[in-house]
Design a protein around this motif. Structure first.
Motif, PDB file in Angstrom:
ATOM      1  N   ASP B  17      54.173 110.158  18.457  1.00  0.00           N
ATOM      2  CA  ASP B  17      54.548 109.996  19.853  1.00  0.00           C
ATOM      3  C   ASP B  17      55.859 110.721  20.149  1.00  0.00           C
ATOM      4  OD1 ASP B  17      53.323 106.570  20.177  1.00  0.00           O
ATOM      5  OD2 ASP B  17      52.315 108.523  20.189  1.00  0.00           O
ATOM      6  N   ARG B  19      59.574 111.548  21.862  1.00  0.00           N
ATOM      7  CA  ARG B  19      60.737 110.724  22.240  1.00  0.00           C
ATOM      8  C   ARG B  19      60.677 110.488  23.741  1.00  0.00           C
ATOM      9  NH1 ARG B  19      63.117 114.213  18.629  1.00  0.00           N
ATOM     10  NH2 ARG B  19      63.596 115.677  20.289  1.00  0.00           N
ATOM     11  N   LEU B  20      60.889 109.241  24.147  1.00  0.00           N
ATOM     12  CA  LEU B  20      60.798 108.909  25.576  1.00  0.00           C
ATOM     13  C   LEU B  20      62.187 108.891  26.200  1.00  0.00           C
ATOM     14  CD1 LEU B  20      58.000 106.201  25.442  1.00  0.00           C
ATOM     15  CD2 LEU B  20      57.811 108.620  25.988  1.00  0.00           C
ATOM     16  N   LEU B  25      60.323 109.957  30.852  1.00  0.00           N
ATOM     17  CA  LEU B  25      59.814 108.778  31.561  1.00  0.00           C
ATOM     18  C   LEU B  25      59.599 109.076  33.041  1.00  0.00           C
ATOM     19  CD1 LEU B  25      61.880 105.898  29.937  1.00  0.00           C
ATOM     20  CD2 LEU B  25      59.409 106.191  29.843  1.00  0.00           C
ATOM     21  N   LYS B  97      49.290 105.204  26.747  1.00  0.00           N
ATOM     22  CA  LYS B  97      50.585 105.286  26.062  1.00  0.00           C
ATOM     23  C   LYS B  97      51.738 105.074  27.036  1.00  0.00           C
ATOM     24  CE  LYS B  97      49.699 106.576  21.685  1.00  0.00           C
ATOM     25  NZ  LYS B  97      50.263 105.950  20.494  1.00  0.00           N
ATOM     26  N   SER B  98      51.606 105.668  28.216  1.00  0.00           N
ATOM     27  CA  SER B  98      52.711 105.531  29.182  1.00  0.00           C
ATOM     28  C   SER B  98      52.806 104.095  29.677  1.00  0.00           C
ATOM     29  CB  SER B  98      52.553 106.505  30.340  1.00  0.00           C
ATOM     30  OG  SER B  98      51.311 106.368  30.964  1.00  0.00           O
ATOM     31  N   ALA B 101      54.441 102.155  27.050  1.00  0.00           N
ATOM     32  CA  ALA B 101      55.871 102.466  26.992  1.00  0.00           C
ATOM     33  C   ALA B 101      56.619 101.746  28.114  1.00  0.00           C
ATOM     34  CB  ALA B 101      56.083 103.973  27.095  1.00  0.00           C
ATOM     35  N   GLU B 104      56.865  98.101  27.273  1.00  0.00           N
ATOM     36  CA  GLU B 104      57.829  97.828  26.199  1.00  0.00           C
ATOM     37  C   GLU B 104      59.259  97.911  26.716  1.00  0.00           C
ATOM     38  OE1 GLU B 104      56.862  99.947  22.617  1.00  0.00           O
ATOM     39  OE2 GLU B 104      58.895  99.658  21.865  1.00  0.00           O
ATOM     40  N   LEU B 105      59.473  98.855  27.632  1.00  0.00           N
ATOM     41  CA  LEU B 105      60.825  99.025  28.159  1.00  0.00           C
ATOM     42  C   LEU B 105      61.118  98.026  29.271  1.00  0.00           C
ATOM     43  CD1 LEU B 105      60.884 102.918  28.230  1.00  0.00           C
ATOM     44  CD2 LEU B 105      62.384 101.476  26.867  1.00  0.00           C
TER      45      LEU B 105
END
Lengths: 274, 116
Positions: B17, B19-20, B25, B97-98, B101, B104-105
């Motif tokens: 994956d 790096r976000l 983002l 995935k987004s 993410a 999670e954030l």
């Protein structure tokens, strides 16, 4: 005087607006040239189309200037990923190497154990043979016909078992197989050490390429080629490890079979001794 | 040897994956808001306010890991009077995935509290 200045400034502004688009295109082309050859055509067309979509010359210039570090970021992403795959390949080869080292260790141990058991078996066969030779001699001296007849039966049983024992599992077959397996293990160990050397050299090459990343004078295409060669070498090493021709399972199985036959034949012969 | 490596690359499309970062983002949020839409780099730039030199590495990175896919516009530049653009759209993997993410954030739909 003010009029002259105004006219000059006006002319300069007009000239700038004539030249700015060319500057923008030059900036983009400069960025494209720093990307890997494989990506250049696409980037050139895509980035120029993006520039074309912008509303005016000043904004186009601002965007064109932003491409200054773009190639470096694109290349860094690409090579970081390639190095991750190469590290995974090195780790996989190391793992396979360790597995084979353990396997060779097990083979050597099995061979050592079988050889010791074989020698014990040969010794007990000799002792048994001597014991029955002694018995055979004594049978002649026993006056009682019934006892003598029992002894004779025991001796005959032993002699039959001994003949089977010697015919079914010859010492020469065991010795030959043991020798072949020893040679096979030794050759495989030598080959394994050579392949380990290839992995170590690949790791060093990986470290050298890593050190080259980010160097201005090193072209991304050259890095691409180096990484490509490194990956190819590692795939070759991986294929060598996956080759089934490591050691000799068949010889080991045959040795164990001979051993089992001899042990079985000896057990058949042993009840005759009492 | 180079050919073998290139063939290998075709089969290694799924990578770790990305790096976000904050910029990544923002780009993902734009695509996730309208997953059925295809956007060019210039559209992304216009809607996020980010410069092109920042946008394109992000788009290429997301494409490389399979979160976005892209294709050229189906038009003739001569007829359209402008160059063809490369259009990106969110894949199913990218959408999942987004969303994961963002969850999670703790940012609903990728909207970061201090930049909403």
């Amino acid at each position: 005087m003010e009029l002259v200045i105004s006219v000059v400034v006006g002319v300069l502004i007009v000239e700038a607006y004539v030249w700015l688009p060319k500057v923008s295109e030059w900036l983009i082309e400069r960025a494209v040239q720093r990307v890997r050859s494989e990506d250049q055509d696409r980037c050139r067309e895509e980035w120029k189309a993006g520039l074309d979509a912008l509303p005016n010359t000043a904004i186009k210039l601002a965007h064109a200037l932003s491409y200054h570090g773009t190639a470096r970021r694109i290349n860094a992403d690409f090579f970081e990923n390639e190095l991750t795959e190469i590290n995974a390949l090195i780790k996989e080869c190391d793992h396979k190497h360790s597995g084979l080292v353990v396997r060779f260790g097990a083979w050597k141990e099995s061979l050592g154990r079988l050889t010791r058991q074989w020698l014990d078996l040969l010794l007990s066969r000799q002792e048994l043979g001597l014991a029955f030779s002694g018995l055979k001699a004594r049978v002649m001296e026993v006056p009682n016909e019934e006892v003598a007849s029992s002894f004779q039966k025991a001796v005959t049983t032993f002699e039959t078992a001994a003949e089977t024992f010697d015919n079914l599992a010859s010492a020469s077959a065991f010795d030959l197989l043991a020798a072949l397996l020893t040679v096979s293990i030794d050759r495989s160990t030598e080959r394994l050490n050579h392949v380990k050397g290839l992995i170590l050299r690949s790791s060093e090459k990986r470290d050298q390429v890593t050190a080259l990343l980010g160097h201005r004078d090193v072209s991304p295409d050259m890095l691409d080629t180096l990484l490509g060669e490194l990956a190819s070498d590692l795939h070759t090493v991986k294929d060598i490890y996956e080759d089934d021709n490591w050691g000799d399972d068949d010889s080991l199985r045959e040795l164990k079979r001979i051993m089992a036959v001899r042990e079985g034949a000896e057990r058949s012969a042993t009840p005759g001794v009492s | 040897m180079q050919v073998n490596f290139k063939i290998k690359k075709e089969f290694s499309m799924v990578e770790k994956d990305p790096r976000l970062s904050h910029h990544v983002l923002r780009v993902l949020r734009l695509f996730a808001a309208q997953p059925a839409l295809s956007l060019a780099g210039s559209d992304v730039s216009k809607q996020t306010g980010m410069l092109s030199g920042t946008i394109y590495p992000i788009l290429m990175r997301l494409e490389r890991v399979g979160w976005l896919s892209s294709q050229w516009e189906n038009l003739d530049p001569r007829d359209a009077g402008r160059p063809r653009r490369r259009l990106y759209h969110l894949t199913a993997l990218g959408y999942n995935k987004s969303q994961a993410a963002f969850a999670e954030l703790g940012v609903p739909n990728g909207r970061i509290a201090w930049n909403s």
